[in-house]
Design a protein around this motif. Structure first.
Motif, PDB file in Angstrom:
ATOM      1  N   GLY A   1       0.789  -1.221   0.000  1.00 59.40           N
ATOM      2  CA  GLY A   1       0.000   0.000   0.000  1.00 59.40           C
ATOM      3  C   GLY A   1       0.817   1.264   0.000  1.00 59.40           C
ATOM      4  N   GLY A   2       2.116   1.119   0.231  1.00 61.68           N
ATOM      5  CA  GLY A   2       2.991   2.283   0.277  1.00 61.68           C
ATOM      6  C   GLY A   2       3.471   2.709  -1.093  1.00 61.68           C
ATOM      7  N   SER A   3       4.376   3.678  -1.073  1.00 61.45           N
ATOM      8  CA  SER A   3       4.884   4.268  -2.314  1.00 61.45           C
ATOM      9  C   SER A   3       6.400   4.345  -2.286  1.00 61.45           C
ATOM     10  N   LEU A   4       6.971   4.329  -3.473  1.00 61.44           N
ATOM     11  CA  LEU A   4       8.396   4.572  -3.669  1.00 61.44           C
ATOM     12  C   LEU A   4       8.568   5.325  -4.966  1.00 61.44           C
ATOM     13  N   ARG A   5       9.614   6.120  -5.036  1.00 60.01           N
ATOM     14  CA  ARG A   5       9.982   6.747  -6.290  1.00 60.01           C
ATOM     15  C   ARG A   5      11.403   6.345  -6.649  1.00 60.01           C
ATOM     16  N   LEU A   6      11.522   5.681  -7.765  1.00 60.40           N
ATOM     17  CA  LEU A   6      12.829   5.306  -8.283  1.00 60.40           C
ATOM     18  C   LEU A   6      13.331   6.396  -9.228  1.00 60.40           C
ATOM     19  N   SER A   7      14.635   6.553  -9.227  1.00 59.75           N
ATOM     20  CA  SER A   7      15.277   7.493 -10.142  1.00 59.75           C
ATOM     21  C   SER A   7      16.292   6.744 -10.982  1.00 59.75           C
TER      22      SER A   7
ATOM     23  N   VAL B   1       0.468  -2.319 -14.299  1.00 60.34           N
ATOM     24  CA  VAL B   1       0.845  -1.163 -13.480  1.00 60.34           C
ATOM     25  C   VAL B   1       0.005   0.070 -13.761  1.00 60.34           C
ATOM     26  N   LYS B   2      -0.854  -0.009 -14.720  1.00 65.18           N
ATOM     27  CA  LYS B   2      -1.659   1.168 -15.074  1.00 65.18           C
ATOM     28  C   LYS B   2      -2.458   1.665 -13.877  1.00 65.18           C
ATOM     29  N   GLY B   3      -2.368   2.964 -13.669  1.00 64.54           N
ATOM     30  CA  GLY B   3      -3.083   3.593 -12.583  1.00 64.54           C
ATOM     31  C   GLY B   3      -2.322   3.589 -11.274  1.00 64.54           C
ATOM     32  N   ARG B   4      -1.245   2.800 -11.195  1.00 67.60           N
ATOM     33  CA  ARG B   4      -0.462   2.758  -9.957  1.00 67.60           C
ATOM     34  C   ARG B   4       0.927   3.371 -10.137  1.00 67.60           C
ATOM     35  N   PHE B   5       1.521   3.167 -11.295  1.00 66.88           N
ATOM     36  CA  PHE B   5       2.879   3.645 -11.557  1.00 66.88           C
ATOM     37  C   PHE B   5       2.828   4.784 -12.569  1.00 66.88           C
ATOM     38  N   THR B   6       3.734   5.723 -12.405  1.00 67.19           N
ATOM     39  CA  THR B   6       3.843   6.843 -13.341  1.00 67.19           C
ATOM     40  C   THR B   6       5.315   7.088 -13.664  1.00 67.19           C
ATOM     41  N   ILE B   7       5.597   7.205 -14.938  1.00 61.25           N
ATOM     42  CA  ILE B   7       6.954   7.523 -15.380  1.00 61.25           C
ATOM     43  C   ILE B   7       6.996   8.982 -15.823  1.00 61.25           C
TER      44      ILE B   7
ATOM     45  N   ASN C   1       2.929   3.722  -6.647  1.00 58.73           N
ATOM     46  CA  ASN C   1       1.953   3.862  -5.576  1.00 58.73           C
ATOM     47  C   ASN C   1       1.177   2.565  -5.401  1.00 58.73           C
ATOM     48  N   SER C   2       0.512   2.451  -4.287  1.00 59.53           N
ATOM     49  CA  SER C   2      -0.310   1.264  -3.998  1.00 59.53           C
ATOM     50  C   SER C   2       0.476  -0.012  -4.256  1.00 59.53           C
ATOM     51  N   LEU C   3       1.658  -0.065  -3.720  1.00 58.53           N
ATOM     52  CA  LEU C   3       2.535  -1.197  -3.977  1.00 58.53           C
ATOM     53  C   LEU C   3       1.987  -2.486  -3.375  1.00 58.53           C
TER      54      LEU C   3
END
Length: 127
Positions: free
Chosen positions: A15-21, A64-70, A84-86
């Protein structure tokens, strides 16, 4: 030659989030489409999504649609994967990849169209 270095992975609860770079160096960053892939333990590496050159159109795997954004910041030579919503099934090593060519549709999912790859960053989602 393009060098890619991923960062931002770690351990997160479901349910948590992470941002990868993914930081790129070596060529004109805006000339390259940037893809994200992942590989879970015991599974083949799979396509997550891609952002195209300059204008930055995006294309995602269905799961991943709706949960991940690039997104990309061409001034910083960096591409991001906001997750998001991992879910526990998102646990994998995440890789960024680059190609100077432009493709359409499902061709973006092919690993062989990307010329450069990062070393990967581990994402672990606990239940």
């Amino acid at each position: 030659q393009v060098q890619l270095v991923e960062s931002g992975g770690g351990l997160v609860q479901a349910g948590g989030s992470l941002r990868l770079s993914c930081a790129a160096s070596g060529r004109t960053f805006s000339d390259y489409a940037m893809g994200w892939f992942r590989q879970a333990p015991g599974k083949e590496r799979e396509f997550v999504g891609v952002i195209t050159q300059s204008a930055g159109s995006t294309y995602y795997a269905d799961f991943v649609k709706g949960r991940f954004t690039i997104s990309r910041d061409n001034a910083k030579n960096t591409v991001y994967l906001q997750m998001n919503s991992l879910k526990p099934e998102d646990t994998a090593v995440y890789y960024c990849a680059a190609t100077i060519r432009y493709y359409y549709g499902s061709t973006w999912q092919r690993q062989d169209v990307y010329d450069y790859w990062g070393q990967g960053t581990q994402v672990t989602v606990s239940s």
